[in-house]
Design an enzyme around this catalytic site. Structure first.
Site, PDB file in Angstrom:
ATOM      1  N   GLU A 131       0.847  -1.209   0.000  1.00 26.97           N
ATOM      2  CA  GLU A 131       0.000   0.000   0.000  1.00 26.97           C
ATOM      3  C   GLU A 131       0.870   1.242   0.000  1.00 26.97           C
ATOM      4  O   GLU A 131       0.574   2.229  -0.676  1.00 26.97           O
ATOM      5  CB  GLU A 131      -0.913   0.014   1.238  1.00 26.97           C
ATOM      6  CG  GLU A 131      -1.940   1.146   1.240  1.00 26.97           C
ATOM      7  CD  GLU A 131      -1.498   2.455   1.886  1.00 26.97           C
ATOM      8  OE1 GLU A 131      -2.259   3.427   1.832  1.00 26.97           O
ATOM      9  OE2 GLU A 131      -0.369   2.523   2.435  1.00 26.97           O
ATOM     10  N   ASP A 275     -10.009   0.012  20.550  1.00 31.65           N
ATOM     11  CA  ASP A 275     -11.155  -0.775  21.022  1.00 31.65           C
ATOM     12  C   ASP A 275     -12.439  -0.349  20.318  1.00 31.65           C
ATOM     13  O   ASP A 275     -13.192  -1.174  19.803  1.00 31.65           O
ATOM     14  CB  ASP A 275     -11.282  -0.601  22.539  1.00 31.65           C
ATOM     15  CG  ASP A 275     -12.370  -1.474  23.132  1.00 31.65           C
ATOM     16  OD1 ASP A 275     -12.698  -2.516  22.533  1.00 31.65           O
ATOM     17  OD2 ASP A 275     -12.898  -1.105  24.207  1.00 31.65           O
TER      18      ASP A 275
HETATM   19  N1  PHE Z   1      -2.938   5.503   3.435  1.00 33.01           N
HETATM   20  C1  PHE Z   1      -2.169   6.357   4.314  1.00 33.01           C
HETATM   21  C2  PHE Z   1      -0.884   5.615   4.695  1.00 33.01           C
HETATM   22  O1  PHE Z   1      -0.868   4.409   4.821  1.00 33.01           O
HETATM   23  C3  PHE Z   1      -2.903   6.720   5.564  1.00 33.01           C
HETATM   24  C4  PHE Z   1      -4.259   7.270   5.342  1.00 33.01           C
HETATM   25  C5  PHE Z   1      -5.362   6.469   5.538  1.00 33.01           C
HETATM   26  C6  PHE Z   1      -4.445   8.582   4.958  1.00 33.01           C
HETATM   27  C7  PHE Z   1      -6.639   6.950   5.332  1.00 33.01           C
HETATM   28  C8  PHE Z   1      -5.721   9.092   4.759  1.00 33.01           C
HETATM   29  C9  PHE Z   1      -6.810   8.285   4.950  1.00 33.01           C
HETATM   30  O2  PHE Z   1       0.134   6.218   4.889  1.00 33.01           O
HETATM   31 ZN    ZN Z   2       1.344   4.759   5.661  1.00 32.39          ZN
HETATM   32 ZN    ZN Z   3      -1.677   3.151   6.030  1.00 30.52          ZN
HETATM   33 ZN    ZN Z   4     -14.541  -3.405  22.882  1.00 31.79          ZN
END
Ligand code: PHE
Ligand code: ZN
Ligand code: ZN
Ligand code: ZN
Ligand code: CA
Length: 296
Positions: A131, A275
């Protein structure tokens, strides 16, 4: 819907931390810590009765993996997917980003098994690779699915950073009614958003919309018109005074001051946020998945 045990979610985070520590300090694409982490998650799912598959891909000269786990049963033409990226950046162990989402959906999947859930929809969980290099794993999965298989996925929930230490309680603004979308998302995204809102309302935690701009693994799903949603507790953005009034925590400090840094360790987690989000995930899976509404 069940109360997901926080101690179990934190147990997975402790395991991901020790796997990273034993493998050069991270879980990045192409590094041994990523593969070892995939094997940890797969082992738990296999033992719980999931049908798991490792999908490999090549990016930047290294092999990456997505782990896809199907819970047997439900309508095969009506699939609810729930995903989180398991890779980290190279700088650190990525416990909030995104051990948190990975552990929360893992424990939800294990709760499905403990409950012997027989939902109306077919449930499929996914842990994405790469990702951090541009949604590479999720994009590989979605684009390489045969069109007939892709059209069976009726909804996708994404969880990326759900335990930020100075948390906000954000829900992807899939209908753009909060003005933080990028135009309404695919049809059905509004319902996925509302189900999450309903959970937080039930525990008296206010929520706000957050950009539905494709900055995580739901991006490839919405490009194919698949309804999507999810939660987020904030990254490098700074908590405002109004947000500190709303949620507590510290104004003028980032939601996650260890974002993409070496200090994103097991110390970099709000237990309350983790949580609440874990329980919200279970509520959404049970509600959207149609638990208890199966025929017979
Ligand atoms: N995808 C980004 C990361 O992994 C984090 C993120 C998640 C930003 C959701 C905005 C919304 O660095
Ligand atoms: Zn990230
Ligand atoms: Zn992320
Ligand atoms: Zn819980
Ligand atoms: Ca909205």
């Amino acid at each position: 819907a069940p109360d997901i045990p926080l101690a179990a979610v934190k147990g997975h985070l402790a395991q991901l931390q020790s796997i990273a520590s034993a493998n050069g300090g991270n879980r990045a694409h192409g590094r041994p810590g990523f593969r070892a982490s995939i094997d940890y998650v797969k082992g738990k799912l296999d033992a719980a009765g999931y049908t798991t598959a490792l999908q490999s891909f090549t990016y930047g000269g290294a092999t990456g993996y997505n782990l896809v786990a199907d819970w047997p049963g439900g309508d095969p033409a009506d699939v609810l997917m729930v995903g989180a990226h398991l890779d980290s950046v190279t700088a650190g162990p990525g416990i909030n980003d995104n051990g948190s989402g990975s552990a929360a959906i893992l424990e939800t999947a294990l709760e499905v098994s403990r409950s012997a859930l027989t939902p109306q929809k077919h449930l499929r969980f996914a842990w994405w690779g790469a990702e951090e290099l541009g949604l590479v794993g999720a994009n590989h999965y979605v684009t390489n699915l045969p069109a007939a298989e892709r059209s069976k996925i009726k909804a996708y929930y994404n969880f990326d950073m759900v335990g930020s230490p100075n948390p906000g309680y954000f829900i992807y603004d899939g209908d753009n009614s909060d003005g933080t979308g990028s135009g309404p998302g695919p049809a059905g995204s509004d319902r996925l958003e509302r189900v999450l809102q309903d959970y937080f309302t039930s525990i008296n935690v206010p929520t706000r919309g957050t950009d539905f701009d494709g900055r995580s693994d739901y991006g490839p799903f919405i490009r194919y018109g698949i309804a999507s949603g999810g939660t987020f507790t904030g990254a490098e953005g700074v908590k405002s005074a109004a947000q500190a009034q709303l949620w507590g925590g510290t104004a003028g400090v980032a939601f996650d001051r260890c974002y993409h840094s070496a200090c994103d360790t097991t110390s970099n987690i709000s237990d309350a946020a983790l949580d609440r989000n874990s329980d919200a995930i279970a509520y959404a899976v049970w509600t959207v998945g149609g638990a208890g509404r199966q025929p017979g």
